[in-house]
Scaffold this motif. Structure first.
Motif, short mmCIF file in Angstrom:
data_model
loop_
_atom_site.label_atom_id
_atom_site.label_comp_id
_atom_site.label_asym_id
_atom_site.label_seq_id
_atom_site.Cartn_x
_atom_site.Cartn_y
_atom_site.Cartn_z
N GLY A 151 20.08 8.88 36.04
CA GLY A 151 20.79 8.75 37.40
C GLY A 151 21.92 8.14 37.61
N VAL A 152 22.39 7.21 37.22
CA VAL A 152 23.17 6.11 36.99
C VAL A 152 24.04 6.19 36.36
N PRO A 153 25.32 6.51 35.95
CA PRO A 153 26.05 5.83 35.60
C PRO A 153 27.06 5.28 35.40
N VAL A 154 27.51 5.54 33.78
CA VAL A 154 28.05 4.18 32.71
C VAL A 154 28.98 4.34 32.57
N VAL A 155 29.90 3.25 32.67
CA VAL A 155 31.93 2.98 31.62
C VAL A 155 31.34 2.02 30.87
N TYR A 156 31.11 2.88 29.60
CA TYR A 156 31.70 1.85 28.87
C TYR A 156 32.73 1.26 27.92
N MET A 157 32.75 -0.12 27.25
CA MET A 157 33.78 -1.23 27.18
C MET A 157 33.99 -0.69 25.05
N ALA A 162 27.89 5.86 20.33
CA ALA A 162 27.44 6.84 20.07
C ALA A 162 27.22 8.12 21.58
N GLU A 163 26.40 7.40 23.18
CA GLU A 163 26.73 8.28 23.67
C GLU A 163 27.15 8.08 24.74
N ALA A 164 28.14 7.30 24.32
CA ALA A 164 28.77 6.97 25.77
C ALA A 164 29.18 8.78 26.06
N GLN A 165 29.69 8.29 27.16
CA GLN A 165 31.19 9.74 28.19
C GLN A 165 31.51 9.23 28.51
N VAL A 166 32.52 7.88 29.62
CA VAL A 166 32.75 7.45 29.67
C VAL A 166 33.80 5.91 29.00
N ILE A 167 34.97 6.15 28.57
CA ILE A 167 35.34 4.87 27.33
C ILE A 167 36.66 3.98 27.87
N VAL A 168 36.24 3.00 28.46
CA VAL A 168 37.44 1.64 28.56
C VAL A 168 38.10 0.84 27.80
N ASP A 169 38.51 0.91 26.83
CA ASP A 169 38.81 -0.37 26.36
C ASP A 169 40.79 -0.63 25.56
#
Length: 352
Positions: A151-157, A162-169
């Motif tokens: 339930g804790v949303p995640v932002v990946y860099m 593979a499972e990332a839904q939201v990415i900032v790069d």
């Protein structure tokens, strides 16, 4: 003989009711002050704050979080705090979060094995945060999906997760291409590359951009040399490049290694940019003070931090997007005095 013993006192947490009684206001007013609500008369606010300080009152953040459904905190996991880029990115995240009224909890992940990384992730269940920002590379996140708090949303860099839904790069490859095309445009037959460490994803992306630019221009792709981001490693690798008379242009994967290259070239009697043009990456304040000032690829760390926080808060408020969302922050080339035309005898294009 009577033994003197200190009188025992019952320890009790100071409550909001105690503060309200001391300040002569309602508990609702104390709550407004504790939560930073603006709708309190300044004189009353000061009276409540004074009562809080006198009584040693500390708001129960956990209880407030349960009531409001928010901890007002973002968690940031970072695999390293040793490189300038990571430090500046985390600083930008913290400043951007603070501007939104959120605190930042930083969790360094210095583990050198997957088991060590997994142990860090197993403790995340206890973390009181509204969202997580992961400044970590894909290989370290092998088991992240099943270990992250539900339930804790995640932002990946890292866009390779593979499972990332939201990415900032950051557009690392685009920056490598910009640097290489700039040097080719000055008439250099080819461009050598002083790369970052083999384990670094940004270093790999910058290599991709360098190679693609040379390949598209039909130019020879020289063997790269590697450093570890440090000035000293740039100097050691630079000594190898300085011995090559055909090396007239070098793209360095960061500004610190470019400084080491400057020293190696100077010791070999080769001038920048008259004999060798040099481009760095990061556009640090120090690079602007090099002699000559360094042409460099600019990364907007403040924008990266802002976009990470904005993405995290959007996830908190609106939930996951229907489709994966990738935000790529562009890079820019800042041209200074470390680059110039190729020496006349080497300015002809190499045969394709």
């Amino acid at each position: 003989m009577t033994e003197n013993r200190p009188a025992s006192r019952e320890s009790r947490r100071v409550s909001m009711a105690d503060v309200a009684a001391r300040a002569g206001v309602s508990m609702q007013t104390v709550s407004r002050v504790a939560n930073g609500t603006a709708a309190v008369v300044p004189a009353t606010r000061q009276r409540v704050i004074r009562a809080m300080n006198e009584l040693g009152y500390r708001p129960n953040s956990a209880a407030r979080a349960l009531k409001l459904g928010s901890f007002r905190t973002l968690g940031v996991l970072s695999h390293t705090l040793s490189t300038l880029g990571d430090v500046r990115t985390i600083e930008a995240i913290a400043l951007s979060a603070a501007a939104e009224g959120y605190a930042t909890t930083l969790i360094p992940v210095h583990a050198t094995s997957q088991a060590g990384v997994d142990r860090v992730f197993s403790r995340l269940q206890e973390l009181t945060v509204d969202a997580l920002i992961l400044n970590m590379e894909a290989p370290m996140l092998a088991h992240a999906a099943e270990m992250l708090p539900p339930g804790v949303p995640v932002v990946y860099m890292d866009p390779d997760v593979a499972e990332a839904q939201v990415i900032v790069d950051t557009d690392q490859a685009g920056g490598g291409r910009l640097a290489t095309e700039h040097l080719l445009g000055l008439g250099h037959r080819t461009v050598h590359h002083l790369a970052g460490p083999e384990t670094s994803r940004p270093a790999a992306r910058r290599i991709e951009g360098w190679r693609a630019a040379l390949r598209d221009a039909g130019r020879e792709i020289p063997p790269l040399v590697r450093g570890d981001w440090s000035v000293e490693s740039g100097y050691l690798a630079g000594r190898e490049l300085a011995r090559d008379p055909g090396c007239t242009a070098v793209f360095c994967a960061n500004d610190q290694m470019a400084l080491g290259l400057y020293r190696a070239l100077a010791e070999a009697g080769r001038r920048v940019p008259h004999d060798v043009s040099v481009v760095g990456f990061d556009d640090t304040a120090d690079g602007r003070g090099y002699a000559p000032p360094l042409t460099s690829v600019h990364q907007d760390f403040a924008d990266v931090g802002h976009r990470c926080v904005a993405s995290a808060l959007e996830l908190v408020r609106s939930g996951p997007p229907p489709e994966p969302r990738i935000t790529i922050v562009p890079t820019q080339l800042v041209v200074r005095e470390s680059t110039g035309p190729a020496p006349a005898e080497t300015s002809r294009p190499a045969p394709a």
